[in-house]
Design a protein around this motif. Structure first.
Motif, PDB file in Angstrom:
ATOM      1  N   ARG A 104      -7.887  13.663 -21.010  1.00  0.00           N
ATOM      2  CA  ARG A 104      -7.971  12.609 -19.987  1.00  0.00           C
ATOM      3  C   ARG A 104      -7.611  13.186 -18.612  1.00  0.00           C
ATOM      4  O   ARG A 104      -6.629  13.904 -18.470  1.00  0.00           O
ATOM      5  CB  ARG A 104      -7.016  11.468 -20.329  1.00  0.00           C
ATOM      6  N   ALA A 105      -8.416  12.860 -17.617  1.00  0.00           N
ATOM      7  CA  ALA A 105      -8.124  13.240 -16.230  1.00  0.00           C
ATOM      8  C   ALA A 105      -7.910  11.954 -15.456  1.00  0.00           C
ATOM      9  O   ALA A 105      -8.588  10.951 -15.700  1.00  0.00           O
ATOM     10  CB  ALA A 105      -9.277  14.038 -15.634  1.00  0.00           C
ATOM     11  N   VAL A 106      -6.951  11.960 -14.551  1.00  0.00           N
ATOM     12  CA  VAL A 106      -6.659  10.750 -13.782  1.00  0.00           C
ATOM     13  C   VAL A 106      -7.029  10.963 -12.321  1.00  0.00           C
ATOM     14  O   VAL A 106      -7.142  12.094 -11.851  1.00  0.00           O
ATOM     15  CB  VAL A 106      -5.173  10.340 -13.915  1.00  0.00           C
ATOM     16  N   ASN A 107      -7.226   9.869 -11.625  1.00  0.00           N
ATOM     17  CA  ASN A 107      -7.588   9.879 -10.211  1.00  0.00           C
ATOM     18  C   ASN A 107      -6.608   9.003  -9.450  1.00  0.00           C
ATOM     19  O   ASN A 107      -6.170   7.976  -9.957  1.00  0.00           O
ATOM     20  CB  ASN A 107      -9.018   9.367 -10.033  1.00  0.00           C
ATOM     21  N   ILE A 108      -6.296   9.398  -8.238  1.00  0.00           N
ATOM     22  CA  ILE A 108      -5.299   8.690  -7.438  1.00  0.00           C
ATOM     23  C   ILE A 108      -5.967   7.667  -6.525  1.00  0.00           C
ATOM     24  O   ILE A 108      -7.007   7.934  -5.931  1.00  0.00           O
ATOM     25  CB  ILE A 108      -4.471   9.695  -6.609  1.00  0.00           C
ATOM     26  N   ALA A 109      -5.329   6.497  -6.442  1.00  0.00           N
ATOM     27  CA  ALA A 109      -5.752   5.469  -5.489  1.00  0.00           C
ATOM     28  C   ALA A 109      -4.513   4.707  -5.034  1.00  0.00           C
ATOM     29  O   ALA A 109      -3.660   4.354  -5.844  1.00  0.00           O
ATOM     30  CB  ALA A 109      -6.758   4.506  -6.113  1.00  0.00           C
ATOM     31  N   ARG A 110      -4.417   4.486  -3.725  1.00  0.00           N
ATOM     32  CA  ARG A 110      -3.332   3.655  -3.193  1.00  0.00           C
ATOM     33  C   ARG A 110      -3.548   2.215  -3.633  1.00  0.00           C
ATOM     34  O   ARG A 110      -4.673   1.785  -3.864  1.00  0.00           O
ATOM     35  CB  ARG A 110      -3.302   3.745  -1.669  1.00  0.00           C
ATOM     36  N   LEU A 111      -2.455   1.463  -3.704  1.00  0.00           N
ATOM     37  CA  LEU A 111      -2.497   0.106  -4.252  1.00  0.00           C
ATOM     38  C   LEU A 111      -1.878  -0.888  -3.262  1.00  0.00           C
ATOM     39  O   LEU A 111      -0.775  -0.666  -2.783  1.00  0.00           O
ATOM     40  CB  LEU A 111      -1.725   0.102  -5.579  1.00  0.00           C
ATOM     41  N   TRP A 112      -2.601  -1.966  -2.986  1.00  0.00           N
ATOM     42  CA  TRP A 112      -2.113  -3.082  -2.156  1.00  0.00           C
ATOM     43  C   TRP A 112      -2.184  -4.339  -3.014  1.00  0.00           C
ATOM     44  O   TRP A 112      -3.234  -4.647  -3.574  1.00  0.00           O
ATOM     45  CB  TRP A 112      -2.989  -3.258  -0.913  1.00  0.00           C
ATOM     46  N   GLY A 163       0.772  -1.232   0.000  1.00  0.00           N
ATOM     47  CA  GLY A 163       0.000   0.000   0.000  1.00  0.00           C
ATOM     48  C   GLY A 163       0.803   1.281   0.000  1.00  0.00           C
ATOM     49  O   GLY A 163       0.283   2.335   0.363  1.00  0.00           O
ATOM     50  N   VAL A 164       2.060   1.227  -0.406  1.00  0.00           N
ATOM     51  CA  VAL A 164       2.911   2.416  -0.409  1.00  0.00           C
ATOM     52  C   VAL A 164       2.682   3.250  -1.666  1.00  0.00           C
ATOM     53  O   VAL A 164       2.641   4.472  -1.619  1.00  0.00           O
ATOM     54  CB  VAL A 164       4.404   2.017  -0.299  1.00  0.00           C
ATOM     55  N   LEU A 165       2.528   2.581  -2.810  1.00  0.00           N
ATOM     56  CA  LEU A 165       2.396   3.263  -4.091  1.00  0.00           C
ATOM     57  C   LEU A 165       1.020   3.915  -4.221  1.00  0.00           C
ATOM     58  O   LEU A 165       0.005   3.309  -3.874  1.00  0.00           O
ATOM     59  CB  LEU A 165       2.616   2.260  -5.232  1.00  0.00           C
ATOM     60  N   ARG A 166       1.008   5.149  -4.746  1.00  0.00           N
ATOM     61  CA  ARG A 166      -0.235   5.885  -4.997  1.00  0.00           C
ATOM     62  C   ARG A 166      -0.291   6.283  -6.471  1.00  0.00           C
ATOM     63  O   ARG A 166      -0.155   7.459  -6.808  1.00  0.00           O
ATOM     64  CB  ARG A 166      -0.294   7.138  -4.125  1.00  0.00           C
ATOM     65  N   PRO A 167      -0.484   5.321  -7.354  1.00  0.00           N
ATOM     66  CA  PRO A 167      -0.500   5.656  -8.774  1.00  0.00           C
ATOM     67  C   PRO A 167      -1.771   6.394  -9.182  1.00  0.00           C
ATOM     68  O   PRO A 167      -2.756   6.438  -8.442  1.00  0.00           O
ATOM     69  CB  PRO A 167      -0.415   4.286  -9.450  1.00  0.00           C
ATOM     70  N   MET A 168      -1.719   6.942 -10.392  1.00  0.00           N
ATOM     71  CA  MET A 168      -2.877   7.592 -11.002  1.00  0.00           C
ATOM     72  C   MET A 168      -3.603   6.558 -11.852  1.00  0.00           C
ATOM     73  O   MET A 168      -2.975   5.642 -12.382  1.00  0.00           O
ATOM     74  CB  MET A 168      -2.409   8.766 -11.872  1.00  0.00           C
ATOM     75  N   TRP A 169      -4.913   6.724 -11.969  1.00  0.00           N
ATOM     76  CA  TRP A 169      -5.739   5.772 -12.703  1.00  0.00           C
ATOM     77  C   TRP A 169      -6.649   6.506 -13.657  1.00  0.00           C
ATOM     78  O   TRP A 169      -7.290   7.493 -13.278  1.00  0.00           O
ATOM     79  CB  TRP A 169      -6.582   4.949 -11.716  1.00  0.00           C
ATOM     80  N   ASP A 170      -6.699   6.028 -14.885  1.00  0.00           N
ATOM     81  CA  ASP A 170      -7.658   6.545 -15.853  1.00  0.00           C
ATOM     82  C   ASP A 170      -8.921   5.715 -15.686  1.00  0.00           C
ATOM     83  O   ASP A 170      -8.975   4.548 -16.074  1.00  0.00           O
ATOM     84  CB  ASP A 170      -7.105   6.417 -17.276  1.00  0.00           C
ATOM     85  N   ILE A 171      -9.935   6.341 -15.080  1.00  0.00           N
ATOM     86  CA  ILE A 171     -11.195   5.635 -14.829  1.00  0.00           C
ATOM     87  C   ILE A 171     -12.331   6.252 -15.655  1.00  0.00           C
ATOM     88  O   ILE A 171     -13.505   6.070 -15.355  1.00  0.00           O
ATOM     89  CB  ILE A 171     -11.543   5.616 -13.325  1.00  0.00           C
ATOM     90  N   GLY A 172     -11.930   7.018 -16.706  1.00  0.00           N
ATOM     91  CA  GLY A 172     -12.927   7.535 -17.639  1.00  0.00           C
ATOM     92  C   GLY A 172     -13.290   8.997 -17.475  1.00  0.00           C
ATOM     93  O   GLY A 172     -14.168   9.491 -18.183  1.00  0.00           O
ATOM     94  N   LEU A 214     -12.574  -1.831 -17.525  1.00  0.00           N
ATOM     95  CA  LEU A 214     -11.131  -1.789 -17.728  1.00  0.00           C
ATOM     96  C   LEU A 214     -10.633  -0.387 -17.388  1.00  0.00           C
ATOM     97  O   LEU A 214     -11.189   0.607 -17.868  1.00  0.00           O
ATOM     98  CB  LEU A 214     -10.787  -2.131 -19.181  1.00  0.00           C
ATOM     99  N   ILE A 215      -9.610  -0.300 -16.522  1.00  0.00           N
ATOM    100  CA  ILE A 215      -8.994   0.979 -16.176  1.00  0.00           C
ATOM    101  C   ILE A 215      -7.492   0.858 -16.398  1.00  0.00           C
ATOM    102  O   ILE A 215      -6.964  -0.256 -16.468  1.00  0.00           O
ATOM    103  CB  ILE A 215      -9.309   1.406 -14.720  1.00  0.00           C
ATOM    104  N   THR A 216      -6.814   1.985 -16.526  1.00  0.00           N
ATOM    105  CA  THR A 216      -5.368   1.937 -16.740  1.00  0.00           C
ATOM    106  C   THR A 216      -4.639   2.659 -15.615  1.00  0.00           C
ATOM    107  O   THR A 216      -5.111   3.662 -15.081  1.00  0.00           O
ATOM    108  CB  THR A 216      -4.966   2.552 -18.100  1.00  0.00           C
ATOM    109  N   MET A 217      -3.481   2.124 -15.272  1.00  0.00           N
ATOM    110  CA  MET A 217      -2.629   2.681 -14.227  1.00  0.00           C
ATOM    111  C   MET A 217      -1.535   3.527 -14.877  1.00  0.00           C
ATOM    112  O   MET A 217      -0.975   3.135 -15.902  1.00  0.00           O
ATOM    113  CB  MET A 217      -1.996   1.537 -13.427  1.00  0.00           C
TER     114      MET A 217
END
Length: 198
Positions: free
Chosen positions: A129-137, A112-121, A170-173
């Motif tokens: 394109r606007a991206v949103n941040i979510a932590r990843l585990w 859960g350290v990484l906080r990548p951006m996600w293209d969720i539409g 489908l979303i992209t990181m």
């Protein structure tokens, strides 16, 4: 509270009939607590908590106990579960791009350290394109190598922006403008409404 009090208090928040895959119940955990087997009791409580939704207070008590026992991974997991309750969680099947195809050449830490951006539409006001941040585990793995595939848990930074996300989507990181990986949404759990304190 000291460790035994925290674990006892957390165990009282688990329904008595709840059991792990190995049929361990709260009664079994009490036996470990009586014999000062706190690490075992903590691990079993985490396992019980993974099987059903429990209140925020349960995970907060386990996080405090794990910190006092200096169990870093348990502490990180319990704090993560607190974040899931507050912000919701999205489980997804993530495939990272190969090192030769993307920017990332090292593995992703799984805790859960990484906080990548996600293209969720979403699109920006300019239509880009606007991206949103979510932590990843990363589930069941300490890390994920470039080109690797794993089930991941995403905790959105701004949950309201993820309301439209659905299983099968489908979303992209992204870690920069390029695509770092693709994910298919498996489950979506919205943030908990105000839950009673324990």
């Amino acid at each position: 509270m000291d460790v035994p009090e925290l674990l006892e208090s957390a165990s009282l928040l688990v329904p008595e009939e709840t059991a792990t895959e190995n049929d361990i119940t709260v009664r079994d955990i009490w036996a470990y607590l009586v014999h000062d087997e706190w690490e075992i009791a903590l691990g079993l409580l985490e396992e019980l908590g993974d099987g059903l939704p429990l209140p925020l207070a349960f995970w907060e008590k386990l996080a405090d106990a794990a910190e006092q026992l200096r169990l870093e991974r348990s502490s990180a997991w319990c704090h993560w579960r607190c974040s899931e309750i507050r912000n919701g969680v999205i489980r997804a099947d993530l495939t990272l791009r190969l090192a030769a195809e993307g920017r990332r050449t090292t593995s992703i830490a799984g805790q859960g350290v990484l906080r990548p951006m996600w293209d969720i539409g979403h699109l920006s006001p300019a239509g880009e394109r606007a991206v949103n941040i979510a932590r990843l585990w990363v589930e069941d793995m300490p890390s994920l190598e470039p080109g690797g595939r794993a089930t991941v848990r995403l905790v959105p930074l701004t949950p309201a922006q993820w309301k439209h996300v659905q299983p099968g989507q489908l979303i992209t990181m992204h870690e920069d403008r390029s695509v770092a990986g693709t994910a298919v949404i498996l489950e979506v759990h919205r943030p908990a409404t105000a839950m009673p304190a324990g």
